[in-house]
Design a protein around this motif. Structure first.
Motif, PDB file in Angstrom:
ATOM      1  N   SER A 104      21.561 -69.483 -17.299  1.00  0.00           N
ATOM      2  CA  SER A 104      22.780 -70.283 -17.744  1.00  0.00           C
ATOM      3  C   SER A 104      22.383 -71.363 -18.592  1.00  0.00           C
ATOM      4  CB  SER A 104      23.571 -70.933 -16.593  1.00  0.00           C
ATOM      5  OG  SER A 104      22.624 -71.660 -15.779  1.00  0.00           O
ATOM      6  N   LEU A 105      20.961 -71.108 -19.138  1.00  0.00           N
ATOM      7  CA  LEU A 105      20.628 -71.949 -20.309  1.00  0.00           C
ATOM      8  C   LEU A 105      21.311 -72.481 -21.260  1.00  0.00           C
ATOM      9  CD1 LEU A 105      16.625 -71.753 -20.559  1.00  0.00           C
ATOM     10  CD2 LEU A 105      17.826 -73.529 -19.616  1.00  0.00           C
ATOM     11  N   GLN A 106      22.183 -71.547 -21.757  1.00  0.00           N
ATOM     12  CA  GLN A 106      23.228 -71.820 -22.974  1.00  0.00           C
ATOM     13  C   GLN A 106      24.182 -72.732 -22.269  1.00  0.00           C
ATOM     14  OE1 GLN A 106      23.001 -69.182 -20.993  1.00  0.00           O
ATOM     15  NE2 GLN A 106      24.315 -67.543 -21.935  1.00  0.00           N
ATOM     16  N   VAL A 107      24.519 -73.293 -21.101  1.00  0.00           N
ATOM     17  CA  VAL A 107      25.487 -74.097 -20.711  1.00  0.00           C
ATOM     18  C   VAL A 107      24.885 -75.340 -21.540  1.00  0.00           C
ATOM     19  CG1 VAL A 107      26.486 -75.388 -18.788  1.00  0.00           C
ATOM     20  CG2 VAL A 107      25.852 -72.940 -18.452  1.00  0.00           C
ATOM     21  N   PRO A 108      25.865 -76.263 -22.218  1.00  0.00           N
ATOM     22  CA  PRO A 108      25.621 -77.074 -23.115  1.00  0.00           C
ATOM     23  C   PRO A 108      24.817 -78.111 -22.395  1.00  0.00           C
ATOM     24  CG  PRO A 108      27.690 -76.647 -23.609  1.00  0.00           C
ATOM     25  CD  PRO A 108      27.255 -75.790 -22.393  1.00  0.00           C
ATOM     26  N   HIS A 109      25.116 -78.803 -21.108  1.00  0.00           N
ATOM     27  CA  HIS A 109      24.411 -79.845 -20.776  1.00  0.00           C
ATOM     28  C   HIS A 109      23.037 -79.419 -20.073  1.00  0.00           C
ATOM     29  CE1 HIS A 109      26.406 -78.517 -16.844  1.00  0.00           C
ATOM     30  NE2 HIS A 109      25.295 -79.252 -16.148  1.00  0.00           N
ATOM     31  N   ILE A 110      22.987 -78.165 -19.796  1.00  0.00           N
ATOM     32  CA  ILE A 110      21.515 -77.692 -19.454  1.00  0.00           C
ATOM     33  C   ILE A 110      20.592 -77.783 -20.592  1.00  0.00           C
ATOM     34  CG2 ILE A 110      20.259 -75.716 -18.476  1.00  0.00           C
ATOM     35  CD1 ILE A 110      21.648 -76.799 -16.237  1.00  0.00           C
ATOM     36  N   ILE A 111      21.212 -77.279 -21.845  1.00  0.00           N
ATOM     37  CA  ILE A 111      20.374 -77.328 -22.885  1.00  0.00           C
ATOM     38  C   ILE A 111      20.011 -78.900 -23.410  1.00  0.00           C
ATOM     39  CG2 ILE A 111      20.312 -77.020 -25.705  1.00  0.00           C
ATOM     40  CD1 ILE A 111      21.713 -74.441 -25.013  1.00  0.00           C
ATOM     41  N   ARG A 112      21.038 -79.854 -23.300  1.00  0.00           N
ATOM     42  CA  ARG A 112      20.622 -80.965 -23.535  1.00  0.00           C
ATOM     43  C   ARG A 112      19.533 -81.370 -22.530  1.00  0.00           C
ATOM     44  NH1 ARG A 112      25.406 -83.748 -22.440  1.00  0.00           N
ATOM     45  NH2 ARG A 112      26.499 -81.992 -23.364  1.00  0.00           N
ATOM     46  N   LEU A 113      19.709 -81.409 -21.285  1.00  0.00           N
ATOM     47  CA  LEU A 113      18.673 -81.918 -20.296  1.00  0.00           C
ATOM     48  C   LEU A 113      17.283 -81.265 -20.611  1.00  0.00           C
ATOM     49  CD1 LEU A 113      18.304 -83.376 -17.748  1.00  0.00           C
ATOM     50  CD2 LEU A 113      18.741 -81.228 -16.584  1.00  0.00           C
ATOM     51  N   SER A 114      17.575 -80.055 -21.322  1.00  0.00           N
ATOM     52  CA  SER A 114      16.168 -79.338 -21.404  1.00  0.00           C
ATOM     53  C   SER A 114      15.465 -79.864 -22.532  1.00  0.00           C
ATOM     54  CB  SER A 114      16.215 -77.901 -21.621  1.00  0.00           C
ATOM     55  OG  SER A 114      15.331 -77.214 -21.912  1.00  0.00           O
ATOM     56  N   ASN A 115      16.251 -80.285 -23.571  1.00  0.00           N
ATOM     57  CA  ASN A 115      15.735 -80.869 -24.839  1.00  0.00           C
ATOM     58  C   ASN A 115      15.112 -82.519 -24.582  1.00  0.00           C
ATOM     59  OD1 ASN A 115      16.124 -78.699 -26.334  1.00  0.00           O
ATOM     60  ND2 ASN A 115      18.248 -79.478 -27.109  1.00  0.00           N
ATOM     61  N   ASN A 116      16.013 -83.204 -23.673  1.00  0.00           N
ATOM     62  CA  ASN A 116      15.711 -84.455 -23.518  1.00  0.00           C
ATOM     63  C   ASN A 116      14.630 -84.744 -22.483  1.00  0.00           C
ATOM     64  OD1 ASN A 116      17.437 -85.271 -25.309  1.00  0.00           O
ATOM     65  ND2 ASN A 116      19.021 -85.486 -23.837  1.00  0.00           N
ATOM     66  N   TRP A 117      14.280 -83.596 -21.579  1.00  0.00           N
ATOM     67  CA  TRP A 117      13.319 -83.752 -20.515  1.00  0.00           C
ATOM     68  C   TRP A 117      12.059 -84.635 -20.691  1.00  0.00           C
ATOM     69  CZ3 TRP A 117      14.696 -83.053 -15.839  1.00  0.00           C
ATOM     70  CH2 TRP A 117      13.701 -82.785 -14.811  1.00  0.00           C
ATOM     71  N   ALA A 118      11.426 -84.311 -21.726  1.00  0.00           N
ATOM     72  CA  ALA A 118      10.106 -85.012 -22.331  1.00  0.00           C
ATOM     73  C   ALA A 118      10.434 -86.455 -22.162  1.00  0.00           C
ATOM     74  CB  ALA A 118       9.495 -84.397 -23.389  1.00  0.00           C
ATOM     75  N   SER A 119      11.596 -86.947 -22.505  1.00  0.00           N
ATOM     76  CA  SER A 119      11.753 -88.202 -22.952  1.00  0.00           C
ATOM     77  C   SER A 119      12.308 -89.097 -21.676  1.00  0.00           C
ATOM     78  CB  SER A 119      12.907 -88.581 -24.042  1.00  0.00           C
ATOM     79  OG  SER A 119      13.707 -88.144 -23.883  1.00  0.00           O
ATOM     80  N   LEU A 120      12.476 -88.275 -20.618  1.00  0.00           N
ATOM     81  CA  LEU A 120      13.092 -89.073 -19.423  1.00  0.00           C
ATOM     82  C   LEU A 120      11.614 -89.502 -18.533  1.00  0.00           C
ATOM     83  CD1 LEU A 120      16.097 -86.651 -18.350  1.00  0.00           C
ATOM     84  CD2 LEU A 120      16.071 -88.585 -19.728  1.00  0.00           C
ATOM     85  N   SER A 121      12.136 -90.447 -17.631  1.00  0.00           N
ATOM     86  CA  SER A 121      11.136 -90.992 -16.884  1.00  0.00           C
ATOM     87  C   SER A 121      11.067 -90.076 -15.532  1.00  0.00           C
ATOM     88  CB  SER A 121      11.562 -92.421 -16.283  1.00  0.00           C
ATOM     89  OG  SER A 121      12.871 -92.449 -15.568  1.00  0.00           O
ATOM     90  N   LEU A 122      10.127 -90.207 -14.807  1.00  0.00           N
ATOM     91  CA  LEU A 122      10.184 -89.477 -13.515  1.00  0.00           C
ATOM     92  C   LEU A 122      11.316 -89.582 -12.564  1.00  0.00           C
ATOM     93  CD1 LEU A 122       8.606 -87.368 -11.900  1.00  0.00           C
ATOM     94  CD2 LEU A 122       7.438 -89.254 -10.929  1.00  0.00           C
ATOM     95  N   ALA A 123      11.741 -90.737 -12.580  1.00  0.00           N
ATOM     96  CA  ALA A 123      13.173 -91.123 -11.594  1.00  0.00           C
ATOM     97  C   ALA A 123      14.161 -90.602 -12.288  1.00  0.00           C
ATOM     98  CB  ALA A 123      13.220 -92.555 -11.506  1.00  0.00           C
ATOM     99  N   GLU A 124      14.382 -90.623 -13.623  1.00  0.00           N
ATOM    100  CA  GLU A 124      15.736 -89.972 -14.297  1.00  0.00           C
ATOM    101  C   GLU A 124      15.477 -88.263 -14.207  1.00  0.00           C
ATOM    102  OE1 GLU A 124      16.388 -93.110 -18.051  1.00  0.00           O
ATOM    103  OE2 GLU A 124      14.628 -91.611 -18.318  1.00  0.00           O
ATOM    104  N   ARG A 125      14.346 -87.823 -14.334  1.00  0.00           N
ATOM    105  CA  ARG A 125      14.326 -86.455 -14.104  1.00  0.00           C
ATOM    106  C   ARG A 125      14.652 -86.001 -12.820  1.00  0.00           C
ATOM    107  NH1 ARG A 125       8.359 -85.689 -16.735  1.00  0.00           N
ATOM    108  NH2 ARG A 125       9.071 -86.595 -18.686  1.00  0.00           N
ATOM    109  N   THR A 126      14.012 -86.578 -11.847  1.00  0.00           N
ATOM    110  CA  THR A 126      14.613 -86.250 -10.365  1.00  0.00           C
ATOM    111  C   THR A 126      15.921 -86.243 -10.090  1.00  0.00           C
ATOM    112  OG1 THR A 126      12.495 -87.263  -9.678  1.00  0.00           O
ATOM    113  CG2 THR A 126      13.636 -86.456  -7.920  1.00  0.00           C
ATOM    114  N   GLU A 127      16.735 -87.469 -10.580  1.00  0.00           N
ATOM    115  CA  GLU A 127      17.978 -87.543 -10.400  1.00  0.00           C
ATOM    116  C   GLU A 127      18.731 -86.541 -11.235  1.00  0.00           C
ATOM    117  OE1 GLU A 127      19.300 -91.716 -11.491  1.00  0.00           O
ATOM    118  OE2 GLU A 127      21.230 -90.692 -11.526  1.00  0.00           O
ATOM    119  N   ALA A 128      18.466 -86.274 -12.386  1.00  0.00           N
ATOM    120  CA  ALA A 128      18.970 -85.288 -13.290  1.00  0.00           C
ATOM    121  C   ALA A 128      18.980 -83.931 -12.466  1.00  0.00           C
ATOM    122  CB  ALA A 128      18.484 -85.142 -14.608  1.00  0.00           C
ATOM    123  N   PHE A 129      18.017 -83.674 -11.910  1.00  0.00           N
ATOM    124  CA  PHE A 129      17.623 -82.368 -11.469  1.00  0.00           C
ATOM    125  C   PHE A 129      18.434 -82.009 -10.038  1.00  0.00           C
ATOM    126  CE2 PHE A 129      15.086 -79.313  -8.872  1.00  0.00           C
ATOM    127  CZ  PHE A 129      14.947 -78.255  -9.651  1.00  0.00           C
TER     128      PHE A 129
END
Lengths: 445, 445
Positions: free
Chosen positions: A11-36
């Protein structure tokens, strides 16, 4: 990763997953865990499988122990091994204990290999057949194996001792007569890798053979697993990144630029920068040696940056081209002489071009008399001759240095643009002032 | 290439074929043709298929017309298209005429696409199923298609208008109940590419999804072909080579270093070298502006190469790291501010390290009094302060220049080490002499 897994059509083409995937590198560890945690289970599955090993390790470590098990089980043994290699050894033990015994055994076996050799890249789950099976039997047998093997594109024919006898493509099996036997269809001359083959050698095998998977065979003949081309794609990307970073004059980061902390980043850059600085100090020593000449003819100092940097630029071009040619095996150690001859011609040509421009720059400059003095013609000739010499010298240094490094088993990519430039700066000054002392003797010096 | 082809499990491990393959780049055209003709037919087949498109084109052109047909027929349509793109258009026509009408039509269709977009990379031969088929029917139907499709790993479910409805993995088909219908097994949310998608975007899709093949779909929904991961492997390698060459300050060669002729190689290097030379000429202008200061304090000239090259080195590190991060999409245009802040900290730290070493170098040098004069402490402070400023300035220039280039739709990789060094050289001189005029005012100047 296991691309045969139904998750991989995701379901990677679901827009918010793509967005998350693109922004992943710029998130802090805490933000990543929360988003996940906020993803639905199906989204999280897909997303987790699409991450790089480094990021997968990070997520696993950030989860409570009861949850970890769910995610490590999602990974096939070769990927799980790669992820475990990203995890410090104390925590690694805790995770290994959460695995079922047979899988733990498999993973421990893989962990014994180097990360960058065939054994460390391979997946022990491959489709196997027996030589005496008929086509119909083989297809039925295959349908049983299909859920847990990495690919059914190539079917490996093993005897009872697990020795590799040959290989049949699924296509061949599909298009053969139902009663034919596997041993009559299989190809017995098989491209294979040993467990200790380097990832570089394997990526070469892939690009030469255009296979999608290569079997890994122990020297006894026993088949251990397969390496698939998608694992190599990551390897090729990483190798290019490492070369680029070295060529830029840094240590290899091993982490994305935006993710690595500032302190280690400074450390990785300061090392080479300091080494280069010490090398460049010789320019001050060389200049001090010529201080007398500069005092007499200050005009000489004006062209120092122009001259030495042209040598450095020519050298940087040559070294970059040679380093890449060596990495792609387009050139080998034995080609050094051919390349020397080429660079001799190219360096001379480039030197003449720049020398001519330099000559014209001084001879035609409107205020030439007031800036460069009465002997401006001699100055112009000095600059032009020095440019020819230095650009040629830079091209030769830049093209030969990678060979010297390789000869001594060092990485040719260490011949970075800044390294070559520093080397050429010091020798360039000596060339410049030697030329000057010959041409300007009796007039300005 | 068609890795499903029985040829791909090849005789490449026969020693003399491997040797030939390794030496290929260093042979002349005549030697190549001769070596190729001397192979047995089976060896030649394998060898031909293992070559890059460029080399395949070369062999085809060197053969008599009657023979050409044999070899072009060996290639699947996507590879044949790539090979034809390497051939000048007059000869291309002659080769197209040797194809059977249906294949010619297929190839002409593919030739209409750009080489570096999905349409140009795709193979129009893929495994297709109908939604209402049962599993057993589907497997039987597949066995009929197996000879001429590129892969049977993924089976694409199309309706009568060739519109893509969904995809089933062979694994899923294999492990399903015989009477189930394809439409109940297929996944309907499919990762797909449009025909005009760039190869870069596709390689990203591959690394995110870990699929082995991605369908190419027209905006009407009609499926046109598939792109497979092995085609992307070559693309990724090539993209890295291009970036490395640009970062080294050359134009992209597009051919292996040892194969490109000397004249075009000189042309590709002279262009940038001349541009950089013109840029570097501003250093002579800047220096002429400070000629008076140099006359009064020749000692200042001694540190010019050391100081400006340190700025260049720091800039080259920063630009290389940022260019690669942008290429791998680890950083995006919007990240410029975060990177600016990072480089502000890193540049200051690196500048202080080098400044401190420079300070010590002058203060502790044995013959400091005779070389640097009575004001050597002030000279040391001037050099140290200039180094902090210039290294910081270099880091900021190097890291921001790729963003500026990208903002104006130019390739960030143009921010090569030599380019950044040249930029920093000119501004570095101005920083150095400005610092000197403040610190040395009243003493030496």
């Amino acid at each position: 990763m296991n691309p045969f897994d139904p998750h991989s059509i995701s379901s990677l083409q679901v827009p918010h997953i793509i967005r998350l995937s693109n922004n992943w590198a710029s998130l802090s560890l805490a933000e990543r865990t929360e988003a996940f945690i906020r993803l639905t289970r199906a989204e999280a599955n897909d997303f987790f499988l699409s991450l790089k090993h480094h990021d997968q390790a990070e997520i696993i470590l950030s989860l409570p122990e009861g949850e970890q098990r769910l995610w490590i089980r999602l990974l096939p043994p070769d990927d799980l091994t790669d992820v475990l290699q990203e995890i410090p050894s104390e925590q690694r033990q805790l995770i290994l204990e959460q695995l079922d015994t047979p899988i733990r055994k498999e993973v421990l076996g893989l962990l014994a290999y180097q990360e960058d050799e065939a054994g460390g890249l391979m997946n022990p789950r491959f489709a196997r057949l027996r030589p005496e099976m008929t086509v119909d039997e083989a297809i039925r047998y295959l349908r049983k194996q299909a859920t847990h093997v990495e690919t059914t594109r190539y079917l490996y024919v093993l005897n009872h001792e697990q020795k590799l006898l040959g290989v049949v493509s699924l296509r061949k099996l599909f298009t053969a007569q139902s009663e034919s036997q596997v041993q009559d269809l299989m190809r017995t001359s098989v491209i294979k890798a040993t467990e200790t083959m380097s990832q570089h050698a394997i990526s070469e095998l892939f690009s030469k053979s255009s296979l999608m998977a290569i079997p890994v065979v122990h020297k006894s003949g026993e088949m251990k697993g397969i390496v698939t081309v998608d694992d190599i794609l990551e390897v090729v990307q990483e190798a290019a990144t490492e070369d680029i970073q070295k060529l830029g004059g840094t240590e290899v980061l091993n982490e994305p630029y935006l993710k690595i902390n500032i302190l280690p980043l400074i450390k990785k850059r300061a090392g080479w920068l300091t080494v280069l600085f010490f090398g460049e100090m010789f320019t001050a020593t060389a200049m001090a040696y010529f201080e007398h000449e500069i005092e007499k003819a200050v005009v000489l100092a004006l062209f120092i940056p122009l001259i030495i940097s042209s040598g450095g630029n020519a050298g940087s071009q040559a070294s970059t081209l040679v380093v890449r040619a060596l990495a792609l095996r387009e050139a080998r150690l034995g080609d050094w002489w051919r390349i020397f001859v080429r660079e001799l011609a190219i360096g001379t040509a480039l030197g003449c071009i720049l020398g001519f421009i330099g000559l014209m720059r001084i001879l035609l400059w409107p205020s030439r008399l007031s800036i460069y003095g009465e002997h401006y013609v001699l100055v112009a000739i000095t600059v032009a001759c020095s440019l020819v010499g230095i650009v040629l010298w830079g091209s030769l240094c830049g093209s030969m240095l990678p060979f010297v490094l390789k000869k001594f088993n060092l990485d040719p990519a260490t011949a970075s643009a800044p390294f070559v430039a520093t080397l050429v700066d010091v020798s360039g000054l000596i060339i410049y002032f030697s030329v000057a002392s010959v041409i300007l003797k009796g007039s300005m010096l």
